[in-house]
Enzyme design. Structure first.
Site, PDB file in Angstrom:
ATOM      1  N   GLY A 539       0.806  -1.208   0.000  1.00 49.18           N
ATOM      2  CA  GLY A 539       0.000   0.000   0.000  1.00 49.18           C
ATOM      3  C   GLY A 539       0.840   1.259   0.000  1.00 49.18           C
ATOM      4  O   GLY A 539       0.432   2.302  -0.521  1.00 49.18           O
ATOM      5  N   GLY A 541       3.910   1.567  -1.457  1.00 49.50           N
ATOM      6  CA  GLY A 541       4.560   1.704  -2.748  1.00 49.50           C
ATOM      7  C   GLY A 541       5.454   0.511  -3.014  1.00 49.50           C
ATOM      8  O   GLY A 541       5.496  -0.452  -2.229  1.00 49.50           O
ATOM      9  N   VAL A 543       8.874  -1.897  -3.458  1.00 48.53           N
ATOM     10  CA  VAL A 543      10.100  -2.116  -2.691  1.00 48.53           C
ATOM     11  C   VAL A 543      11.143  -2.694  -3.632  1.00 48.53           C
ATOM     12  O   VAL A 543      10.860  -3.645  -4.383  1.00 48.53           O
ATOM     13  CB  VAL A 543       9.864  -3.076  -1.507  1.00 48.53           C
ATOM     14  N   ASP A 654      -0.938  -3.543  12.022  1.00 49.97           N
ATOM     15  CA  ASP A 654      -0.988  -4.171  10.694  1.00 49.97           C
ATOM     16  C   ASP A 654      -0.090  -5.408  10.653  1.00 49.97           C
ATOM     17  O   ASP A 654       0.661  -5.614   9.701  1.00 49.97           O
ATOM     18  CB  ASP A 654      -0.567  -3.171   9.620  1.00 49.97           C
TER      19      ASP A 654
END
Length: 845
Positions: A539, A541, A543, A654
């Protein structure tokens, strides 16, 4: 004819006498269903060792039904049926018989039931009661030999060979000794004996519900708190039995062919080992335990040692002082001792004492009865145990004992005793200053004070110069870009000064403790962010993998969502994780903010994220059970650090398989702190109007009401455990036959005692049934609907590493599918409205 008739009569008489004699001999230890045992009558075991019948204690007006040793003075009663319901001594019409339903019943003179064996018996036609030479009164089927009830399962004050002292974790049943009220009153007294429910159990004497005495843990040969008794005595006498399938844990006492013996709990709380050798005139006391005052539980209070050879008997551990000097001088030691100098890790966030900056050390104390309440870990060496303790700020001491392994204490150290001739080694955690030799302390203290004064003067002068320099540079900082070397690998950009970074993104009170790396350096390391270097995308971006010049491999997270939410998550991650250090958290190496570019640089994890191995059929076989169990334990340790041991106290919000990264040795590291939030230790719940997390891992209270706490992470961890055991995604698993998700399917199998069916099939050659079952149990406790029913991370670590008894989980009732339309696939950053809260949902990766 007369002679013949006389011979016949004589023969008939002889046969009749033989039959009658045989009948009574065989019946002397047995009660058949149609018989009664009356006052004045007894049963005697086959070898004349025990006798069973009615008796009255000296100077008592009550009558009891019990078992005692026969023909050994003084008479020792070992078991009583009606100790809580005595008969009147004047009731001579009382009797014992077998009832119509097959139970053993004691009736008073009015035929009222005073006591009963009270068991369920399918067939009562061939039931009989037999007194055995072990002192066990058995109710059994004479034909099949099935035992329905036995007195050894209901101990009184005497521990006989063959008797059990312990518990059944599945049924909740406990086998305890309980003392007499007084010498002539067999009713249950104040004291009882049982064993603790821990990985290495120990015997306890309780005074009502308070610990009164303990033996120390069992190491497989002896109790480590009883150094005076040789290990060989336990090999002959004691046997420790543990059956995980049945749920039983107990000690038993083996009979000895050379002598009779038993253990007796006296009405005073004292414990005696008594024996009788063939030919001896009476019982002999072999050993007496529980000697006041040092044997009495925690006589000297916390962090103090009791020594019966010293005066006064109590003394504080090194580095500790009496909590109350006045009470201590009066001989009242119950308050115990407190630390003289705080541990270094406890001083985080506080002003450090002068000279206190060196890491805590351990002081070896020998010849001790080790403290109570140890957490036990299955580590292979003392050095691992020391490292475990040193890395946990709450750890106050450790010991490594053969047969038990790593023992760790948190908080107060209770019930220690000094043994001059034996005992164990305890490694006490102390501040470095407490380990300085006493002769050097005054000099060191003076040196520290002088250094502190000089440091203050120097710091003041340096601050003055720095402020003057800053004022001079205010108008110069935009004139050009300069850079300098960071080690041998990268450069820090000066084009964006620290002050400019705060504008619009960070606040002055949120300092980042990270190097700022030039964009050009990062772009070069990733080959200009080429697609073949891309590791994945979330979410936040994409890597990318990179390699710094003459430096380590790195992972670069590049912000693609430059909205306010994306920048907020970027800020959150670099501010929070830069302050954290733990072997189970991913390490942040630096960041970059240049123009529209926002990048975070991490250490590179060669085995990538857990989901890549766990949910890939071609890769999951590499994750055998020892590796998976290590991952579960590592994530638990990382969460405990976030919740309780770090300086910030963080809720991750999360936690999921794709946010667990694996290093070259498959050790887990928690990553992605974009949604993490700090909280105060006294806070129980936190509310938010923006619910953000991942479908399948969010707790009910967070998903529906925006309420989150430590227990929200615990719920996510429970889902993680179940996914690791099963190798299945919670978000995509569906048991069609009964419309169950992964959580409910796990509970169904666990409740049917088929927990091993939940296991990933690839684990068949490496799994441990006990560990799988324990992890499944813990996982189900973590996903309970109500936060109060979930354990804390500290409890979870203890449950994962010990055989402590856990509560039974309730069936999970929360189904996210009820509140989310699953007809379409959930996608990253998908929005939905849940109870008027905006929820950012991303499918578990």
């Amino acid at each position: 004819m007369g002679f013949r008739q006389a011979w016949k009569v004589l023969l008939i008489c002889l046969i009749s006498c033989y039959i009658i004699q045989t009948y009574y001999c065989n019946a002397s230890d047995t009660i058949q269903q149609s018989w009664k045992l009356l006052v004045g009558e007894t049963l005697t075991s086959a070898s004349q060792v025990f006798e069973f019948g009615f008796f009255t204690p000296a100077n008592s007006d009550k009558r009891y039904l019990g078992i005692w040793f026969k023909n050994i003075p003084p008479i020792k009663v070992v078991w009583i049926a009606n100790r809580e319901s005595p008969l009147k001594v004047s009731d001579s019409a009382a009797s014992l018989s077998i009832s119509e339903n097959g139970n053993l019943v004691l009736l008073d003179g009015t035929q009222t039931v005073i006591w009963s064996s009270n068991v369920s018996i399918s067939s009562n036609k061939t039931v009989a009661v037999v007194l055995l030479d072990s002192g066990n009164l058995v109710l059994k089927d004479n034909v099949s030999g099935q035992t329905f009830w036995e007195s050894l399962d209901y101990p009184c004050d005497t521990f006989l060979p063959g008797m059990k002292i312990g518990f059944n974790s599945k049924t909740g049943e406990k086998w305890l000794l309980s003392s007499w009220q007084k010498e002539n009153d067999p009713s249950p007294g104040n004291f009882s004996i049982g064993i603790s429910e821990q990985l290495s159990p120990q015997f306890f004497v309780w005074n009502k519900f308070t610990p009164y005495y303990r033996t120390g843990e069992w190491n497989g040969l002896k109790f480590i708190g009883l150094p005076c008794i040789d290990s060989a005595a336990y090999i002959i006498q004691f046997v420790f039995q543990q059956d995980f399938q049945e749920g039983t844990t107990y000690f038993t006492f083996l009979p000895n062919t050379s002598f009779l013996n038993f253990v007796e709990l006296q009405s005073t709380g004292s414990v005696q080992v008594v024996q009788w050798t063939n030919g001896a005139p009476a019982w002999e006391i072999y050993a007496t335990m529980v000697h006041a005052p040092c044997d009495i539980y925690n006589t000297c209070g916390p962090s103090a040692v009791c020594s019966k050879h010293n005066f006064p008997i109590c003394s504080c551990l090194r580095g500790f002082v009496p909590q109350s000097g006045d009470e201590w001088s009066k001989g009242n030691w119950t308050g115990g001792c407190v630390r003289r100098t705080e541990l270094l890790c406890q001083q985080k966030g506080n002003t450090l004492s002068p000279g206190v900056g060196l890491q805590d050390r351990f002081l070896k104390l020998s010849g001790l009865k080790l403290p109570d309440l140890a957490a036990i870990f299955r580590l292979d060496s003392a050095s691992e145990c020391e490292k475990l303790c040193l890395n946990n700020c709450s750890c106050t001491a450790y010991a490594y004992v053969a047969g038990i392994r790593c023992m760790v204490w948190s908080g107060d150290l209770l019930d220690m005793q000094d043994y001059s001739y034996s005992g164990e080694d305890l490694f006490l955690r102390l501040a470095y200053s407490e380990l300085v030799f006493p002769g050097k302390r005054k000099f060191k203290r003076t040196l520290i004070i002088c250094s502190a004064v000089f440091s203050c003067l120097f710091s003041g002068f340096a601050l003055f110069c720095l402020l003057k320099h800053k004022i001079h540079q205010t108008g110069q900082k935009r004139k050009g870009a300069r850079s300098f070397s960071l080690g041998h690998s990268c450069c820090i950009s000066k084009d964006y000064t620290v002050e400019s970074l705060w504008v619009g993104h960070l606040k002055k009170e949120d300092p980042i403790e990270l190097p700022l790396i030039e964009f050009e350096v990062i772009a070069t390391s990733t080959n200009n962010f080429k697609e073949e270097n891309k590791l994945g995308e979330g979410g936040f971006g994409p890597v990318f993998k990179g390699k710094l010049k003459d430096g380590p491999e790195i992972a670069v997270k590049r912000l693609s969502n430059r909205t306010g939410q994306g920048i907020e998550e970027f800020k959150n991650e670099i501010v929070l994780i830069s302050k954290l250090q733990h072997r189970n958290l991913v390490r942040l190496l630096g960041c970059c903010i240049e123009g529209e570019e926002f990048l975070i640089i991490y250490e590179y994890m060669p085995n990538r994220s857990l989901d890549k191995s766990l949910f890939d059929a071609s890769q999951k076989e590499l994750l055998d059970w020892p590796k998976r169990f290590n991952i579960i334990q590592g994530v638990a340790r990382g969460l405990l650090y976030l919740h309780r041991d770090s300086c910030l106290n963080i809720i991750h919000r999360d936690l999921k398989v794709s946010n667990i990264l694996l290093d070259e040795d498959m050790n887990p590291k928690i990553s992605d702190f974009g949604l993490a939030r700090t909280f105060q230790k006294q806070q129980q719940l936190v509310h938010t109007h923006r619910v953000a997390g991942t479908y399948g891992y969010m707790s009910p209270e967070y998903a529906l009401r925006g309420v989150f706490s430590e227990k929200s992470d615990v719920f996510s961890f429970g889902v993680l455990i179940l996914e690791i055991i099963s190798g299945k995604k919670n978000s995509s698993f569906h048991y069609v036959e009964e419309n169950l998700n992964l959580l409910n399917y796990a509970w169904k199998l666990w409740s049917e005692q088929r927990g091993l069916d939940f296991m990933d099939g690839t684990l068949i050659n490496s799994f441990s049934p006990e560990e799988i079952t324990r992890c499944l149990h813990v996982g189900l406790l973590c996903v309970q609907e109500h936060p109060r029913d979930r354990p804390t991370m500290a409890d979870i670590i203890l449950m994962l590493n010990s055989e402590m008894k856990c509560s039974s989980p309730k069936q999970p009732t929360f189904k996210f599918e009820t509140y989310l339309d699953l007809d379409g696939s959930a996608k990253d950053n998908e929005r939905c409205s849940v109870n008027e809260f905006s929820a950012s949902l991303s499918q578990g990766r």
